[in-house]
Design an enzyme around this catalytic site. Structure first.
Site, PDB file in Angstrom:
ATOM      1  N   SER A 184       0.803  -1.225   0.000  1.00  0.00           N
ATOM      2  CA  SER A 184       0.000   0.000   0.000  1.00  0.00           C
ATOM      3  C   SER A 184       0.834   1.274   0.000  1.00  0.00           C
ATOM      4  O   SER A 184       0.350   2.322  -0.401  1.00  0.00           O
ATOM      5  CB  SER A 184      -0.950  -0.002   1.185  1.00  0.00           C
ATOM      6  OG  SER A 184      -0.258  -0.236   2.390  1.00  0.00           O
ATOM      7  N   HIS A 212      -5.401  -3.771  -1.671  1.00  0.00           N
ATOM      8  CA  HIS A 212      -5.173  -2.775  -2.723  1.00  0.00           C
ATOM      9  C   HIS A 212      -5.101  -3.386  -4.119  1.00  0.00           C
ATOM     10  O   HIS A 212      -4.840  -2.677  -5.087  1.00  0.00           O
ATOM     11  CB  HIS A 212      -3.891  -1.976  -2.445  1.00  0.00           C
ATOM     12  CG  HIS A 212      -4.078  -0.915  -1.412  1.00  0.00           C
ATOM     13  ND1 HIS A 212      -4.623   0.314  -1.706  1.00  0.00           N
ATOM     14  CD2 HIS A 212      -3.827  -0.910  -0.084  1.00  0.00           C
ATOM     15  CE1 HIS A 212      -4.678   1.043  -0.603  1.00  0.00           C
ATOM     16  NE2 HIS A 212      -4.201   0.323   0.403  1.00  0.00           N
ATOM     17  N   LYS A 242     -11.926  -0.366  -0.386  1.00  0.00           N
ATOM     18  CA  LYS A 242     -10.989   0.318  -1.275  1.00  0.00           C
ATOM     19  C   LYS A 242     -11.535   0.342  -2.699  1.00  0.00           C
ATOM     20  O   LYS A 242     -12.430   1.109  -2.965  1.00  0.00           O
ATOM     21  CB  LYS A 242      -9.625  -0.314  -1.112  1.00  0.00           C
ATOM     22  CG  LYS A 242      -9.152  -0.006   0.313  1.00  0.00           C
ATOM     23  CD  LYS A 242      -7.852  -0.569   0.732  1.00  0.00           C
ATOM     24  CE  LYS A 242      -7.606  -0.117   2.162  1.00  0.00           C
ATOM     25  NZ  LYS A 242      -6.538  -0.835   2.811  1.00  0.00           N
TER      26      LYS A 242
HETATM   27  C1  LIG Z   1      -6.382  -1.060   4.080  1.00  0.00           C
HETATM   28  C2  LIG Z   1      -5.728  -2.324   4.352  1.00  0.00           C
HETATM   29  C3  LIG Z   1      -6.207  -3.144   5.376  1.00  0.00           C
HETATM   30  C4  LIG Z   1      -7.358  -2.751   6.243  1.00  0.00           C
HETATM   31  O1  LIG Z   1      -8.570  -2.867   5.556  1.00  0.00           O
HETATM   32  P1  LIG Z   1      -9.865  -2.157   6.166  1.00  0.00           P
HETATM   33  O2  LIG Z   1     -11.008  -2.818   5.472  1.00  0.00           O
HETATM   34  O3  LIG Z   1      -9.739  -0.704   5.864  1.00  0.00           O
HETATM   35  O4  LIG Z   1      -9.832  -2.421   7.628  1.00  0.00           O
HETATM   36  C5  LIG Z   1      -5.585  -4.356   5.558  1.00  0.00           C
HETATM   37  N1  LIG Z   1      -4.536  -4.730   4.805  1.00  0.00           N
HETATM   38  C6  LIG Z   1      -4.056  -3.965   3.813  1.00  0.00           C
HETATM   39  C7  LIG Z   1      -2.899  -4.448   2.990  1.00  0.00           C
HETATM   40  C8  LIG Z   1      -4.619  -2.715   3.574  1.00  0.00           C
HETATM   41  O5  LIG Z   1      -4.139  -1.959   2.603  1.00  0.00           O
END
Ligand SMILES: *Cc1c(COP(=O)(O)O)cnc(C)c1O
Length: 395
Positions: A184, A212, A242
């Site tokens: 990310s 992502h 996302k």
């Molecule tokens: C954003 C993210 C999370 C968390 O996801 P949420 O649904 O926002 O809690 C977990 N792992 C990765 C790699 C992320 O980028």
């Protein structure tokens, strides 16, 4: 001794500000999409994870409204106590098909997946092998296990091989390899094909966190589809928050895996289920990704154009292979300044990323592409980034 219960707070806060490591929370007065209003200012947002613009897609919004009218605003309890909506069942079946696996489960968040599932997969006789740059929620999940922890160099399969050998020699009962799909902060992609081959050799379990990658890779289906590894990756964790533009965590995998998580994940068992409006929006978002390929295509067209342009200006974009495009500056103060001037002088909203998200000396701003951007938006953003980059002697 007379204790001052909150005295440490002021001191800690001062330290955070003194080292330029403070986060600024801005306030959105419109949707999380390229043209938005932030702290009273019309801005171009280049930092939302809503890659495809599905948060405001009419079908996704309408699904949420309709389900809220029909079922109400809240779920009322954790799923195992008072049931879950038929919508959730529909989502899970649809999502499993979308991922080309046997089953899936909708969890509270991606964070809850990592903190709830990882500790149930391994215990004290086991070894977990984790990429050095894995997301903080994976690190937290791993911290909750009593398994032996090994770390391999970022995306380095040779080093993964070394760690696997060590795990194997130690006589581990189970070995779990865990990696982000798309990283990310850097926007690079895990070599999941090679990881999967290695895992097969050692009988290790593979867990990919594709938060992502969804909506981005493999026509929006994620990294497993990108590498055509359906059925070979044991645990595919994800987020509806996302690329899908909604909210929630997911796991896709075998029937046994999902049954096990349903009974064992503490975050699934102890935290309330999604409100019905959210579940309906998740169903609609998956539908849109399946049936409207133009959004993913636009996202990639913008990504390729923008990345080439900033590289030609002289920015260091690291190993970015995706719509996450870091502009690596180094010094945290300079990264903060770059973000601040882009916002105040150019009305471009991007986020400085500093420690603990990345190492201090790799401070950056992170730009994220979006399907809803126009060519004109991109050119405006590029002009602004060039002006401020020069002003701060970055390029
Ligand atoms: C954003 C993210 C999370 C968390 O996801 P949420 O649904 O926002 O809690 C977990 N792992 C990765 C790699 C992320 O980028």
């Amino acid at each position: 001794m007379k204790r001052e219960p909150e005295a440490f707070l002021k001191e800690e806060i001062k330290n955070i500000y003194d080292s330029n490591l403070n986060w600024v929370i801005r306030h959105l007065e419109a949707s999380s999409k390229p043209h938005s209003v932030v702290d009273g200012k019309n801005v171009l947002m280049l930092n939302t994870n809503n890659y495809l613009g599905l948060a405001t897609h009419p079908k996704v919004m309408q699904a949420s409204i309709d389900a809220t009218k029909k079922y109400g605003a809240g779920a009322g309890a954790v799923p195992v106590i008072a049931g879950t909506f038929n919508l959730t069942k529909e989502f899970q079946e649809k999502f499993a098909k979308f991922k080309e696996v046997e089953a899936s489960i909708l969890c509270q968040t991606g964070y809850a997946v990592n903190s709830g599932v990882i500790p149930q997969l391994i215990g004290k006789d086991d070894v977990v092998i984790s990429d050095q740059l894995n997301h903080g929620s994976i690190i937290d999940g791993v911290r909750l296990t009593s398994a032996k922890r090994l770390v391999y160099k970022h995306c380095d399969v040779t080093d993964l091989g070394v760690q696997l050998k060590e795990a194997d020699k130690s006589g581990a009962r189970r070995i779990l390899i865990i990696t982000d799909g798309v990283f990310s902060m850097d926007g690079d992609i895990a070599p999941l094909d090679e990881i999967s081959k290695f895992a097969e050799e050692y009988g290790a379990m593979v867990f990919v966190d594709d938060c992502h990658g969804e909506g981005v890779l493999g026509e929006g289906r994620g990294i497993v589809a990108h590498f055509k590894l359906q059925g070979k990756v044991h645990v595919e964790g994800g987020s509806m928050s996302k690329g899908f533009g909604v909210f929630g965590g997911t796991v896709a995998g075998s029937k046994d895996l999902i049954e096990y998580i349903t009974n064992k994940s503490r975050t699934y068992l102890l935290s309330t289920a999604h409100p019905p409006g959210l579940v309906a929006a998740c169903i609609a978002a998956v539908d849109v990704v399946e049936n409207e390929p133009e959004h993913v295509k636009k996202l990639w067209d913008h990504t390729n154009y923008f990345k080439k342009e900033v590289q030609e200006m002289g920015f260091n974009t690291g190993n970015s292979q995706t719509p996450i495009i870091p502009l690596i500056v180094g010094d945290p103060g300079k990264a903060q300044k770059l973000g601040e001037l882009l916002f105040t002088e150019e009305s471009i909203y991007v986020t400085p990323i500093v420690f603990p998200m990345v190492a201090k000396e790799l401070s950056r701003i992170r730009v994220q592409m979006n399907a809803l951007l126009s060519k004109e938006d991109l050119n405006n953003a590029l002009g602004a980034i060039e002006r401020i980059g020069k002003k701060l002697d970055i390029i």
